[in-house]
Design a protein around this motif. Structure first.
Motif, PDB file in Angstrom:
ATOM      1  N   UNK A  80      64.725  14.409  10.234  1.00 51.28           N
ATOM      2  CA  UNK A  80      66.163  14.587  10.155  1.00 51.28           C
ATOM      3  C   UNK A  80      66.810  15.196  11.391  1.00 51.28           C
ATOM      4  N   UNK A  81      66.014  15.502  12.409  1.00 51.08           N
ATOM      5  CA  UNK A  81      66.571  16.087  13.628  1.00 51.08           C
ATOM      6  C   UNK A  81      67.268  15.012  14.457  1.00 51.08           C
ATOM      7  N   UNK A  82      68.437  15.343  15.006  1.00 54.37           N
ATOM      8  CA  UNK A  82      69.213  14.403  15.804  1.00 54.37           C
ATOM      9  C   UNK A  82      69.559  15.075  17.139  1.00 54.37           C
ATOM     10  N   UNK A  83      68.624  15.044  18.111  1.00 53.36           N
ATOM     11  CA  UNK A  83      68.902  15.672  19.414  1.00 53.36           C
ATOM     12  C   UNK A  83      69.771  14.766  20.290  1.00 53.36           C
ATOM     13  N   UNK A 118      59.012  10.099  11.539  1.00 53.11           N
ATOM     14  CA  UNK A 118      60.072   9.193  11.993  1.00 53.11           C
ATOM     15  C   UNK A 118      60.495   8.273  10.851  1.00 53.11           C
ATOM     16  N   UNK A 119      61.796   8.256  10.595  1.00 51.11           N
ATOM     17  CA  UNK A 119      62.356   7.406   9.541  1.00 51.11           C
ATOM     18  C   UNK A 119      63.629   6.747  10.030  1.00 51.11           C
ATOM     19  N   UNK A 120      63.946   5.597   9.438  1.00 48.78           N
ATOM     20  CA  UNK A 120      65.234   4.947   9.663  1.00 48.78           C
ATOM     21  C   UNK A 120      66.263   5.784   8.898  1.00 48.78           C
ATOM     22  N   UNK A 121      67.347   6.154   9.600  1.00 45.41           N
ATOM     23  CA  UNK A 121      68.369   6.964   8.959  1.00 45.41           C
ATOM     24  C   UNK A 121      69.764   6.493   9.342  1.00 45.41           C
ATOM     25  N   UNK A 122      70.647   6.564   8.377  1.00 46.20           N
ATOM     26  CA  UNK A 122      72.069   6.406   8.643  1.00 46.20           C
ATOM     27  C   UNK A 122      72.560   7.765   9.106  1.00 46.20           C
ATOM     28  N   UNK A 179      64.893  13.089  22.869  1.00 46.57           N
ATOM     29  CA  UNK A 179      63.724  13.957  23.014  1.00 46.57           C
ATOM     30  C   UNK A 179      62.822  13.851  21.793  1.00 46.57           C
ATOM     31  N   UNK A 180      63.351  13.426  20.666  1.00 42.53           N
ATOM     32  CA  UNK A 180      62.579  13.082  19.470  1.00 42.53           C
ATOM     33  C   UNK A 180      63.308  11.927  18.803  1.00 42.53           C
ATOM     34  N   UNK A 181      62.615  10.818  18.592  1.00 43.20           N
ATOM     35  CA  UNK A 181      63.236   9.671  17.955  1.00 43.20           C
ATOM     36  C   UNK A 181      64.157   8.898  18.884  1.00 43.20           C
ATOM     37  N   UNK A 182      65.056   8.114  18.285  1.00 43.24           N
ATOM     38  CA  UNK A 182      65.950   7.256  19.069  1.00 43.24           C
ATOM     39  C   UNK A 182      67.154   6.859  18.225  1.00 43.24           C
TER      40      UNK A 182
END
Length: 168
Positions: free
Chosen positions: A21-24, A84-88, A39-42
């Motif tokens: 759930x982090x959104x950097x 890592x998950x697909x998130x809206x 820095x984490x995810x995309x």
């Protein structure tokens, strides 16, 4: 191979692949058209501004995609917790879609394929014709990314120039 599909709500022309759930967002590299690694995810850029797009995730040994895909991009993404998950950005994690980082914390190669992104640019549509195929493969590199600002040592010549300027 297992195929999972779900609609994902898009807001401001993006949906995310977030770790725990982090959104950097401040670290997002927006230089590419389809994927903005962080820095984490995309973040994944969509054609529509607001509405639902169809997202397909394939897991298992065979990850060959079928169908016509108009665009494709890859990027290296870091998963510090292995979640890592697909998130809206608005609705949060898509529970119908699996955790993508099945190998736990580490680096992954993210591949995003898309079709229909150019059909209704910047539109607000309840249901759009856009579709995305997301695949993630572990990368053997185990070194975590360096913390922001820690990647370079100060340049001694730059420091000397700065002192000279301050002295006048």
């Amino acid at each position: 191979m297992t195929i999972h599909q779900a609609p994902v709500f898009v807001n401001e022309g993006t949906f995310g692949i977030f770790d725990h759930g982090e959104v950097p967002i401040e670290s997002a590299d927006w230089s590419a058209d389809l994927i903005a690694p962080m820095s984490a995810g995309a973040m994944v850029r969509t054609g529509i501004n607001t509405g639902n797009v169809q997202v397909e995730v394939r897991t298992g040994p065979s990850q060959v995609s079928s169908g016509e895909w108009e665009e494709a991009a890859t990027a290296q993404v870091w998963s510090p917790t292995g979640s890592l998950r697909i998130e809206s950005v608005v609705d949060g994690p898509q529970s119908e879609l699996p955790i993508l980082s099945a190998s736990g914390p580490g680096w992954y190669e993210l591949e995003v394929k898309a079709r229909g992104r150019r059909q209704a640019p910047d539109a607000s549509l309840l249901e759009s014709a856009e579709a995305y195929l997301i695949t993630l493969r572990p990368v053997p590199e185990k070194t975590p990314p360096a913390p922001a600002g820690a990647d370079t040592a100060p340049d001694p010549d730059e420091e000397a120039r700065r002192r000279r300027l301050l002295q006048g």
